[in-house]
Design a protein around this motif. Structure first.
Motif, PDB file in Angstrom:
ATOM      1  N   SER A 250      42.598  80.886  54.140  1.00 54.34           N
ATOM      2  CA  SER A 250      42.981  79.550  53.674  1.00 54.34           C
ATOM      3  C   SER A 250      43.648  78.732  54.765  1.00 54.34           C
ATOM      4  N   LYS A 251      44.313  79.412  55.719  1.00 56.39           N
ATOM      5  CA  LYS A 251      45.002  78.643  56.763  1.00 56.39           C
ATOM      6  C   LYS A 251      44.133  78.381  57.993  1.00 56.39           C
ATOM      7  N   ASP A 252      42.946  78.957  57.982  1.00 55.86           N
ATOM      8  CA  ASP A 252      42.043  78.772  59.131  1.00 55.86           C
ATOM      9  C   ASP A 252      41.555  77.333  59.226  1.00 55.86           C
ATOM     10  N   ALA A 253      41.617  76.760  60.426  1.00 51.94           N
ATOM     11  CA  ALA A 253      41.088  75.399  60.627  1.00 51.94           C
ATOM     12  C   ALA A 253      39.577  75.436  60.407  1.00 51.94           C
ATOM     13  N   PRO A 254      39.029  74.373  59.818  1.00 49.06           N
ATOM     14  CA  PRO A 254      37.592  74.375  59.553  1.00 49.06           C
ATOM     15  C   PRO A 254      36.771  73.898  60.749  1.00 49.06           C
ATOM     16  N   ILE A 255      35.482  74.156  60.664  1.00 52.30           N
ATOM     17  CA  ILE A 255      34.511  73.558  61.571  1.00 52.30           C
ATOM     18  C   ILE A 255      33.932  72.384  60.792  1.00 52.30           C
ATOM     19  N   VAL A 256      33.943  71.206  61.397  1.00 54.76           N
ATOM     20  CA  VAL A 256      33.456  70.022  60.691  1.00 54.76           C
ATOM     21  C   VAL A 256      32.073  69.635  61.202  1.00 54.76           C
ATOM     22  N   LEU A 257      31.144  69.439  60.271  1.00 57.06           N
ATOM     23  CA  LEU A 257      29.795  68.971  60.613  1.00 57.06           C
ATOM     24  C   LEU A 257      29.642  67.560  60.066  1.00 57.06           C
ATOM     25  N   VAL A 258      29.166  66.654  60.905  1.00 51.10           N
ATOM     26  CA  VAL A 258      29.019  65.256  60.510  1.00 51.10           C
ATOM     27  C   VAL A 258      27.541  64.884  60.585  1.00 51.10           C
ATOM     28  N   GLY A 259      26.987  64.320  59.507  1.00 59.44           N
ATOM     29  CA  GLY A 259      25.564  63.966  59.518  1.00 59.44           C
ATOM     30  C   GLY A 259      25.337  62.481  59.297  1.00 59.44           C
ATOM     31  N   LYS A 260      24.514  61.886  60.145  1.00 58.01           N
ATOM     32  CA  LYS A 260      24.166  60.466  59.986  1.00 58.01           C
ATOM     33  C   LYS A 260      23.343  60.282  58.714  1.00 58.01           C
ATOM     34  N   VAL A 364      34.129  69.915  66.007  1.00 59.22           N
ATOM     35  CA  VAL A 364      33.334  68.952  65.242  1.00 59.22           C
ATOM     36  C   VAL A 364      31.972  68.834  65.907  1.00 59.22           C
ATOM     37  N   VAL A 365      30.912  68.978  65.100  1.00 55.83           N
ATOM     38  CA  VAL A 365      29.563  68.786  65.625  1.00 55.83           C
ATOM     39  C   VAL A 365      28.893  67.732  64.751  1.00 55.83           C
ATOM     40  N   ASP A 366      28.406  66.656  65.393  1.00 58.68           N
ATOM     41  CA  ASP A 366      27.656  65.685  64.607  1.00 58.68           C
ATOM     42  C   ASP A 366      26.170  65.834  64.902  1.00 58.68           C
ATOM     43  N   ILE A 367      25.374  65.449  63.916  1.00 60.22           N
ATOM     44  CA  ILE A 367      23.920  65.582  64.037  1.00 60.22           C
ATOM     45  C   ILE A 367      23.295  64.295  63.494  1.00 60.22           C
ATOM     46  N   ALA A 368      22.397  63.699  64.305  1.00 60.41           N
ATOM     47  CA  ALA A 368      21.918  62.364  63.962  1.00 60.41           C
ATOM     48  C   ALA A 368      20.555  62.060  64.572  1.00 60.41           C
ATOM     49  N   LEU A 392      32.046  75.227  73.117  1.00 55.12           N
ATOM     50  CA  LEU A 392      31.287  74.797  71.935  1.00 55.12           C
ATOM     51  C   LEU A 392      29.815  74.569  72.295  1.00 55.12           C
ATOM     52  N   LEU A 393      29.583  73.931  73.430  1.00 61.00           N
ATOM     53  CA  LEU A 393      28.205  73.675  73.862  1.00 61.00           C
ATOM     54  C   LEU A 393      27.471  75.000  74.083  1.00 61.00           C
ATOM     55  N   GLU A 394      28.175  75.972  74.655  1.00 62.17           N
ATOM     56  CA  GLU A 394      27.545  77.281  74.889  1.00 62.17           C
ATOM     57  C   GLU A 394      27.238  77.993  73.574  1.00 62.17           C
ATOM     58  N   ARG A 395      28.151  77.895  72.624  1.00 69.23           N
ATOM     59  CA  ARG A 395      27.901  78.491  71.295  1.00 69.23           C
ATOM     60  C   ARG A 395      26.620  77.944  70.703  1.00 69.23           C
ATOM     61  N   ILE A 396      26.457  76.628  70.827  1.00 72.03           N
ATOM     62  CA  ILE A 396      25.281  75.974  70.255  1.00 72.03           C
ATOM     63  C   ILE A 396      24.020  76.418  70.983  1.00 72.03           C
ATOM     64  N   LYS A 397      24.118  76.540  72.295  1.00 71.92           N
ATOM     65  CA  LYS A 397      22.953  76.995  73.062  1.00 71.92           C
ATOM     66  C   LYS A 397      22.556  78.422  72.676  1.00 71.92           C
ATOM     67  N   ILE A 448      36.226  60.220  69.070  1.00 70.41           N
ATOM     68  CA  ILE A 448      36.570  61.595  68.733  1.00 70.41           C
ATOM     69  C   ILE A 448      38.077  61.766  68.766  1.00 70.41           C
ATOM     70  N   GLY A 449      38.548  62.739  68.015  1.00 64.58           N
ATOM     71  CA  GLY A 449      39.974  63.037  67.986  1.00 64.58           C
ATOM     72  C   GLY A 449      40.272  64.154  68.963  1.00 64.58           C
ATOM     73  N   ASN A 450      41.385  64.813  68.715  1.00 62.26           N
ATOM     74  CA  ASN A 450      41.818  65.887  69.600  1.00 62.26           C
ATOM     75  C   ASN A 450      41.172  67.198  69.148  1.00 62.26           C
ATOM     76  N   TYR A 451      39.878  67.301  69.360  1.00 59.07           N
ATOM     77  CA  TYR A 451      39.152  68.514  68.958  1.00 59.07           C
ATOM     78  C   TYR A 451      37.926  68.670  69.855  1.00 59.07           C
ATOM     79  N   PRO A 452      37.433  69.915  69.978  1.00 62.50           N
ATOM     80  CA  PRO A 452      36.185  70.123  70.717  1.00 62.50           C
ATOM     81  C   PRO A 452      35.047  69.440  69.956  1.00 62.50           C
ATOM     82  N   TRP A 453      34.194  68.747  70.695  1.00 61.14           N
ATOM     83  CA  TRP A 453      33.152  67.953  70.030  1.00 61.14           C
ATOM     84  C   TRP A 453      31.787  68.152  70.676  1.00 61.14           C
TER      85      TRP A 453
END
Ligand code: BES
Ligand code: MN
Ligand code: ZN
Length: 494
Positions: A250-260, A364-368, A392-397, A448-453
């Motif tokens: 419950s205390k874990d920060a989430p991964i946010v996905l943003v979709g256009k 945060v990863v957005d997809i559009a 983050l970019l490497e994770r995605i790759k 973007i805010g203070n997060y890996p994007w």
């Protein structure tokens, strides 16, 4: 679509078609052919044809005489066993499913014993290929609707809980991909912000994640000036959809996905040419990918916290539409000069990226479907990847490598910023034609805010002009498998 594992022989299985994978090297090729001869003696003549070479990309369809009907037996070549990958199995299983599809409801695929991958990985890839390859968007055809397979069985000799589990999981992820494709393919008259929210709600009830839909009033209170500006020309109100799957601590920060979520993009006052404008019904593919991912993540009960954010509106021209030259103010207080009302995606994403900060997210990863320039750069094969965080970019790759959803990183050098400088506002919404995918991402970077994007531009990979190895023409569902893989391997790093 029903997908299951069955521990029966191909001859006994109640399926209208049986698919075998056929390698081109010995002793596997001959062993496979011998096995088929034994199980279906009536197809023996076809097996001595040169078509039964096992060459990758080939397929041989034969008809087995049973007591009361004939069954289809398809052999799909996969090439050398030592070169086999999950992608080979995806493509081959798709070929099998597509080849037998006409006039039947059920197909069984034989899990090969000679696969160099684990039985689990092999079965997973076969399910992906067969299910994804046989997708049909038929809901609007009242005359001659396309035939769709309803049942896929994977046949194995061993009783295996882990293989069964892999098959179940693959089927769930594919259902998420189907959902994304259906949403992307639905036309703008039926799929608009409020109905998109309704579909997200339906998915949430089926899969068990939370959803909240902000209406225009709340969007105004939040001062989401980008979303409101783009919405100005539309008679349909905008929505901002917030989805949450909390499978982690419950205390874990989430991964946010943003979709256009542009449910139709006319270009607005900077209107697009008539030719192929209809394709812009798919301009909410990013949103569809995020909804499909939340569905799959919740169904799989992934042990992570995920938030999905979808700003949604149409982009229409009208007397009330926003105009070139307008200066708008976003949720974070920044201003942008509107150079081109067709560069609308970045405006609605800007507010969502600001909103994401509330979660103090891990990433945060957005997809559009953001830019035509990305289609020019990478075509319909590879998704454009950009971002600020190396890990983050490497994770995605890594996830992309695993799923076969190709990504290619484009650079975000500061030199490009000059193109989106404004004389009158903090930033300009269009940087002209050169490096259009990059300047669009640099626009987003202002918000973007203070997060890996990271940012995925799926303008080319989300909308396909023709059928692919296991993707249909139209909405491909790209992003769902990539995101699920990224989330699944987040902590394990595998
Ligand atoms: N939705 C389009 C991008 C797009 C184009 C997606 C082709 C799929 C296929 C986006 O809103 C757009 O119109 N972008 C403009 C930006 C330009 C005006 C700076 C573009 O790419 O032309
Ligand atoms: Mn546009
Ligand atoms: Zn657009």
């Amino acid at each position: 679509m029903k997908v299951r594992y069955q521990q029966v022989s191909p001859y006994q299985v109640r399926a209208e078609a049986i698919a075998y994978f056929l390698p081109s090297d010995e002793p596997y090729r001959t062993a496979t052919l011998d096995r088929i001869r034994e199980e279906f003696p009536s197809v023996a003549p076809a097996l001595s044809s040169t078509d039964a070479s096992g060459k990758r990309g080939t397929a041989l369809l034969a008809y087995a005489a049973d007591q009361d009907r004939s069954r289809k037996v398809v052999l799909v070549g996969v090439g050398q066993t030592n070169e086999l990958t999950a992608e080979t199995f995806r493509r081959a299983a798709s070929t099998a499913a597509r080849r037998v599809q006409n006039g039947i409801r059920s197909c069984a695929l034989v899990l090969p014993e000679w696969s160099p991958l684990t039985a689990e990985d092999t079965a997973y890839a076969i399910v992906e290929g067969a299910v994804l390859g046989s997708y049909k968007f038929g809901r609007y055809k009242t005359v001659d609707p396309p035939e769709q397979l309803e049942e896929i069985s994977i046949l194995g000799t061993e009783r295996s809980v882990t293989v069964r589990r892999a098959i179940e999981q693959a089927a769930i992820v594919c259902k998420g991909v189907y959902l994304a494709r259906d949403l992307a393919n639905m036309p703008g008259n039926d799929l608009y912000p409020e109905t998109l929210a309704e579909y997200a709600r339906q998915a949430s009830m089926e899969a068990g994640f939370r959803v909240e839909v902000f209406t225009k009033r709340k969007i105004e209170q939040l001062k989401m000036g980008g979303l409101l500006a783009v919405n100005q020309g539309s008679v349909r109100p905008p929505v901002f959809i917030v989805m949450e799957w909390r499978g982690g601590k419950s205390k874990d920060a989430p991964i946010v996905l943003v979709g256009k979520g542009i449910t139709f993009d006319t270009g607005g006052i900077s209107i697009k040419p008539a030719e192929r404008m209809g394709e812009m019904k798919m301009d909410m593919h990013g949103a569809a990918s995020v909804i499909g991912t939340l569905y799959a993540a919740a169904k799989l009960k992934l042990p992570v916290n995920v938030v999905g954010l979808v700003p949604a509106t149409e982009n229409m021209p009208s007397g009330s539409a926003y105009r070139p030259g307008d200066i708008i103010r976003f949720m974070n207080g920044k201003t942008a000069e509107i150079d081109n009302t067709d560069a609308e995606g970045r405006l609605i994403l800007a507010d969502a990226l600001t909103y994401a900060e509330r979660y103090s997210p891990k990433a945060v990863v957005d997809i559009a479907t953001l830019t035509g320039a990305c289609v020019i750069a990478l075509g319909h094969v590879t998704t454009g990847l950009m971002g600020t965080d190396r890990l983050l970019l490497e994770r995605i790759k890594v996830a992309a490598e695993k799923t076969g959803e190709y990504v290619c990183e484009l650079p975000l050098y500061d030199e490009y910023l000059e193109q989106i400088k404004s004389d009158v506002a903090d930033v300009k919404n269009s940087g002209g034609r050169p490096a259009g995918a990059i300047t669009a991402a640099l626009f987003l970077k202002h918000f973007i805010g203070n997060y890996p994007w990271a940012h995925l531009d799926i303008a080319g990979t989300g909308m396909a002009p023709k059928e692919g190895p296991y993707t249909p023409k139209g909405g491909t569902g790209v992003g769902v498998r990539l995101f699920v893989e990224m989330l699944r391997s987040w902590d394990t790093g595998t």
